[in-house]
Design an enzyme around this catalytic site. Structure first.
Site, short mmCIF file in Angstrom:
data_model
loop_
_atom_site.label_atom_id
_atom_site.label_comp_id
_atom_site.label_asym_id
_atom_site.label_seq_id
_atom_site.Cartn_x
_atom_site.Cartn_y
_atom_site.Cartn_z
N LYS A 39 0.24 3.83 -2.67
CA LYS A 39 -0.73 4.93 -2.62
C LYS A 39 -0.05 6.30 -2.48
CE LYS A 39 -4.25 1.79 -1.01
NZ LYS A 39 -4.34 0.79 0.02
N SER A 48 -6.07 3.81 4.13
CA SER A 48 -5.43 2.95 3.13
C SER A 48 -6.46 2.23 2.27
CB SER A 48 -4.49 1.93 3.80
OG SER A 48 -3.58 1.41 2.86
N SER A 96 0.79 -1.23 0.00
CA SER A 96 0.00 0.00 0.00
C SER A 96 0.83 1.28 0.00
CB SER A 96 -0.96 0.02 1.19
OG SER A 96 -2.09 -0.78 0.93
#
Length: 405
Positions: free
Chosen positions: A84, A146, A81
């Site tokens: 991102k 997230s 993640s």
């Protein structure tokens, strides 16, 4: 090329002389009296506390981009993640270009909801399917919670599809210097060819902080409520260390537990990246140790301001006999604490400079060394133009140059 070397003395506040008769960089305050070196300044810096379980890690100084320590920093790894952060960068860049706006209504499409929503194994934001939310709120859902669903919805809004958005991600990654990264999706779930490196992620974090501070500020939000659901930021350092203000966690079974962290103490900021750790808590513990080590043993300095004259070498055949040279961008350096006065500078300048010389033209290089190793360098450029002199001056200088040679 010829090199003129000299010792830097109190570079932050004092004038700097480059060789006899070349130049003096003027500063308004005098040089302070040098303080005696602390006993610990003469001791070697201990090794950085490398995480016991990891795939790659790095400590980077924000101001200079200098890597202070690391392991496997250029080894390809899955970013999970932390991807991102790249998505945030693209959105901020597209907003700056006027292509999307903070109050755009972003649709949580069925595809985004099914691929990244509550019904999946990954993290989600909680925005309702087939309903819209302002872009800035959807982005906070991606950053703080997230949310994979929010990342997909934002990608669809900005570029039409995840695939098209990934092309933007790769284009921006190349632009900011991420040379070993390739992105396939906006959320970071495992996909073939979706890889980066610890160094590239530190470069990305530095770019987001520098280029888009407002977008970066979302990373320090500790919790976010969407509808009836309140979720905390998974970056545990936000609760443990008040100097930490970002950046992003990541986890998949393939990537392990990952954390890109940044902290600012005084005027100094550091960025750490830990990839493939063993647990959520351990990635925070290891990142904290690396931050503490970096702040304890290193410091940042601004050596030269942009567009300030550092030397005035002679020019042949010009309407002026001298040209001012300096750096086009501020020159900064990271040094071990207590080693600042041991820096040495050298300039590489051509043996002969012949007009015409354009403003901004590269003239040579300035290099900064510590213990014989170059730790920073920057091109020297002409700060003013020098046009050709008249016919007789050019002829006279031609004769003088021939005589000198």
């Amino acid at each position: 090329m010829r090199s003129r070397s000299l010792l830097f003395v109190a570079l932050a506040t004092a004038g700097l002389v480059f060789g006899s008769g070349l130049a003096i960089a003027q500063v308004p305050t005098p040089a302070p009296v040098a303080k005696p070196a602390a006993l610990s300044d003469n001791l070697p810096i201990p090794d950085a506390p490398a995480p016991a379980v990891n795939k790659a890690w790095v400590v980077m100084d924000y101001a200079t981009g200098q890597v202070l320590a690391g392991g496997n920093i250029d080894t390809p790894v899955e970013p999970a993640s932390i991807t991102k952060v790249m998505t945030s960068y693209v959105i901020a860049a597209e907003m700056a270009a006027g292509k999307v706006k903070a109050n755009d209504q972003v649709m949580m499409s069925e595809h985004a909801w099914r691929s990244g929503g509550a019904g999946t194994d990954g993290s989600y934001s909680g925005f309702e399917v087939n309903k819209t939310a302002p872009l800035v709120e959807m982005e906070k859902g991606m950053v703080v919670q997230s949310g994979n669903d929010a990342a997909i919805a934002l990608a669809e809004h900005v570029a039409g599809s995840e695939q098209a958005f990934a092309q933007l991600m790769n284009a921006y990654a190349k632009k900011i210097g991420m040379t070993k990264s390739h992105f396939v999706n906006p959320h970071g779930l495992t996909a073939e060819g979706h890889v980066t490196t610890a160094r590239d992620l530190a470069i990305l974090g530095r770019a987001l902080i520098r280029d888009f501070p407002e977008a970066y500020s979302y990373n320090k939000i500790k919790e976010l409520t969407v509808g009836p659901i309140t979720q905390p930021n998974r970056n545990l350092l936000l609760w443990r260390d008040p100097s930490v203000d970002g950046i992003k966690t990541g986890h998949t079974s393939a990537a392990g537990y990952c954390l890109m962290a940044s902290a600012k103490r005084g005027d100094q900021r550091l960025i750490t990246v830990v990839m493939g750790n063993s647990s959520e808590n351990q990635r925070a513990v290891d990142s904290q140790a690396l931050l503490n080590w970096g702040f304890r043993f290193y410091e940042s300095h601004r050596l030269y301001e942009a567009n300030k004259s550092l030397a005035t070498p002679k020019v042949w055949k010009g309407d002026a006999n001298l040209v001012q040279v300096g750096v086009a961008e501020p020159l900064l350096v990271s040094t071990p604490r207590g080693k600042y006065s041991q820096l040495k500078a050298s300039m590489d300048l051509p043996k002969s400079l012949v007009a015409p010389i354009a403003k901004g033209q590269k003239i040579g290089m300035v290099k900064v060394a510590l213990d014989g190793k170059v730790i920073a360098q920057s091109p020297l450029v002409a700060l003013n133009a020098v046009e050709e002199g008249g016919f007789f001056k050019r002829l006279w200088h031609e004769l003088l140059m021939w005589w000198q040679d």
